[in-house]
Design a protein around this motif. Structure first.
Motif, PDB file in Angstrom:
ATOM      1  N   GLY A  27      38.129  38.450  38.437  1.00 55.71           N
ATOM      2  CA  GLY A  27      37.290  37.420  39.017  1.00 55.71           C
ATOM      3  C   GLY A  27      35.993  37.955  39.595  1.00 55.71           C
ATOM      4  N   GLN A  47      41.385  37.072  48.161  1.00 60.03           N
ATOM      5  CA  GLN A  47      42.728  36.479  48.230  1.00 60.03           C
ATOM      6  C   GLN A  47      43.389  36.499  46.859  1.00 60.03           C
ATOM      7  N   ASP A  48      42.633  36.170  45.815  1.00 59.67           N
ATOM      8  CA  ASP A  48      43.179  36.187  44.461  1.00 59.67           C
ATOM      9  C   ASP A  48      43.616  37.593  44.043  1.00 59.67           C
ATOM     10  N   ASP A  59      37.568  34.090  48.546  1.00 64.86           N
ATOM     11  CA  ASP A  59      38.601  33.592  47.623  1.00 64.86           C
ATOM     12  C   ASP A  59      39.012  34.673  46.631  1.00 64.86           C
ATOM     13  N   LEU A  60      38.034  35.447  46.163  1.00 68.22           N
ATOM     14  CA  LEU A  60      38.342  36.507  45.214  1.00 68.22           C
ATOM     15  C   LEU A  60      39.227  37.578  45.847  1.00 68.22           C
ATOM     16  N   HIS A  76      38.869  43.773  39.807  1.00 68.56           N
ATOM     17  CA  HIS A  76      39.579  42.507  39.618  1.00 68.56           C
ATOM     18  C   HIS A  76      38.738  41.583  38.727  1.00 68.56           C
TER      19      HIS A  76
END
Length: 565
Positions: A465, A179-180, A176-177, A463
């Motif tokens: 996140g 993708q974020d 998910d990270l 990033h």
């Protein structure tokens, strides 16, 4: 030998030679095939522990233990150049990444050699015949992370590939990270288009690694396997191959001799048989049958460097396992009992992604490439770099601090290296390894792609996140300048052991072609090479799958040529 014999001095070309043998013996019940293996049988079931796939290369009985020459652009370091020893070759010691690369890799292969047998449609058909793909995901895991389509995978081959039954708890959040952070997800990296972040397809199933030996289980009728028989040289009658010598014994073939010793050792067998660069063979007093300067030239490889960060407490579950020998021992007993437990979970499922560099075409190093290479790098499915998550780096860094096992590791690859290395003679003794000179980072384009690939991976590492849960840095560049990033590569670069190109396949009359598109050594009868040395491209993947399909393609051509189907 009645129909065809295949003595292969397969010191480290295990997957191709086994695929050839399997393909031939499945086509004819009367065919007699001899497979010569330099190492042992590799029958021990305990070598198949899925989570220990990262450790088998340390077993000296399974590894030839090769090193490169001191690398000028890697601070004069000798880089580990491991090659598998024993039946199954390097499939017995590799890291279980089962990736097939880009469809455009194979289109380029076909274009380069002028043979449609290597186009993606034909290659994918062979991939599907080799594998049984297990697409099941762990209960509760969203299919957005992996949604392979059946038309891209096989369901009746002997290689067992797919996803681990249980994933580490931080893997889905990690995806998910990505993708974020702007790295798109790819639901299936083995569809022919690997671009995007995927979940790793492993050469394992139910906690057990699948190796080339599985293609020969049960042993096919008509196949004879002789282990502990390293091939030193060919037996030639003029330019016709009639057999091989191994440990002082002669093995004769009535039809074909097929070498599959891998990119580092097939050239050695050829040169000690009088086939290779005249100047090298004369230097060591070897007879010259045919001057073939291309033998041993054209070496290419993939390479990587690590980024490692300690994480906040509880972010991963690795420290309580890897930091407790009793827990690991108990887990091994559980694995021996039923193939389940932590050794079928930790380091058994990973995030893996292939990406393009948006600014590559504008850099001067790209513009200096030949037009054909520029066109290839611009193809839709051809990536420029790779990122792999959840790598168990603590097994690879001497003195790794035990209080830092709660970490996150990202490996960064640069792809499509333009440097061309070589393997050359260094002794008249056929049991002495060749001199391995890959010339890592020697090409300006390679240095540019290495810098930009690492910069892209650091974009993810920084990033918010991801970075917010880092508590420290174990290894990373000291800065983000070109100079800092390149220096980090020079300090930490490792080989992926994806050596290709030293007996390159090509068209008739090409100076760098050692074999033709039917795997025949140019200028010789009844002599072929079927291993990664013949592959004329550097596929955008971890090449065990390419090794299998190379052997399967050779077998298919022999079956057609001899009317065995």
């Amino acid at each position: 030998m009645k129909d065809a014999a295949k003595p292969g001095g397969n010191k480290c070309g295990g997957a191709p030679v086994v695929a050839v043998a399997a393909g031939l013996t499945s086509a004819s019940k009367t065919l007699r095939v001899l497979l010569l293996e330099a190492g042992g049988t590799n029958e021990d079931r305990d070598l198949r522990v899925d989570g220990q796939r990262w450790l088998t290369f340390q077993n000296k009985d399974l590894n030839w233990g090769y090193k490169t020459t001191p690398q000028e652009h890697c601070q004069d370091r000798e880089v580990d150049y491991s090659r598998g020893k024993g039946l199954g070759g390097s499939s017995a010691i590799n890291f279980g990444v089962y990736s097939v690369g880009a469809s455009d890799d194979y289109e380029e292969w076909a274009r380069t050699v002028g043979d449609d047998a290597f186009r993606w449609k034909e290659i994918q058909r062979r991939f599907k015949a080799l594998e049984t793909f297990h697409s099941n995901l762990p209960e509760g895991v969203d299919s957005k992370y992996a949604a392979p389509k059946p038309e891209h995978h096989g369901d009746s081959g002997k290689l067992q590939v797919g996803y681990a039954k249980e994933w580490e708890k931080d893997l889905p959040p990690m995806l998910d990270l990505f993708q974020d952070a702007g790295f798109p997800l790819n639901p299936d990296h083995n569809s022919g288009n690997p671009i995007g972040m995927s979940v790793l397809i492993n050469s394992s199933h139910n906690g057990r690694r699948s190796t080339a030996n599985d293609l020969l289980t049960p042993t096919p009728e008509g196949l004879t396997i002789v282990t502990s028989a390293p091939v030193q040289r060919l037996i030639l009658e003029g330019t016709k191959a009639i057999g091989v010598e191994a440990n002082g014994k002669r093995y004769l073939a009535s039809k074909e001799v097929i070498l599959s010793a891998g990119s580092l050792d097939t050239p050695k067998i050829l040169m000690h048989s009088g086939i290779g660069p005249k100047v090298q063979m004369e230097k060591f007093g070897l007879p010259v049958v045919k001057d073939v300067p291309a033998v041993g030239q054209g070496l290419r490889d993939h390479m990587f460097c690590p980024l490692v960060y300690t994480r906040k407490e509880g972010d991963t579950a690795r420290a309580p396992f890897y930091g407790d020998k009793a827990a690991m021992d108990a887990a091994l007993e559980q694995w021996k009992k039923d193939g389940t437990g932590p050794w079928s979970k930790f380091a058994c499922e990973m995030g893996i992604g292939w990406f393009k560099l948006d600014n590559l075409a504008s850099c001067e190093e790209f513009k200096a490439l030949p037009a054909e290479e520029q066109a290839f790098l611009a193809k839709e499915t051809v990536p420029h770099y790779e990122v792999l998550t959840h790598f168990p780096i603590h097994w690879f860094i001497p003195g790794f601090p035990e209080d830092s096992l709660n970490y996150s590791c990202l490996l960064v690859w640069y792809l499509n290296a333009q440097a061309r290395g070589e393997v050359t003679l260094q002794s008249a003794d056929p049991d002495t390894p060749l001199r391995h000179e890959p010339r890592f980072l020697s090409d300006p384009f390679d240095r540019r792609v290495a810098i930009e690939s690492l910069r892209a991976a650091l974009r993810f590492a920084k990033h918010e996140g991801y970075a917010k849960d880092n508590t420290g840095t174990l290894t990373a560049p000291k800065g983000d300048s070109d100079e800092d990033l390149l220096a980090y590569w020079e300090q930490t670069l490792s080989s992926s052991w994806h050596m290709t190109g030293t007996t390159k396949m090509g068209r008739a009359g090409e100076a760098d072609a050692v074999v033709d598109s039917d795997f025949r050594v140019v200028g010789f009868e009844n002599l072929r090479v079927a291993d990664m040395g013949v592959v004329p491209v550097l596929p955008s993947c971890h090449v065990q799958a390419v090794a299998y399909v190379t052997g399967a393609t050779c077998a298919e051509k022999l079956v057609a040529e001899y009317g065995l189907a």
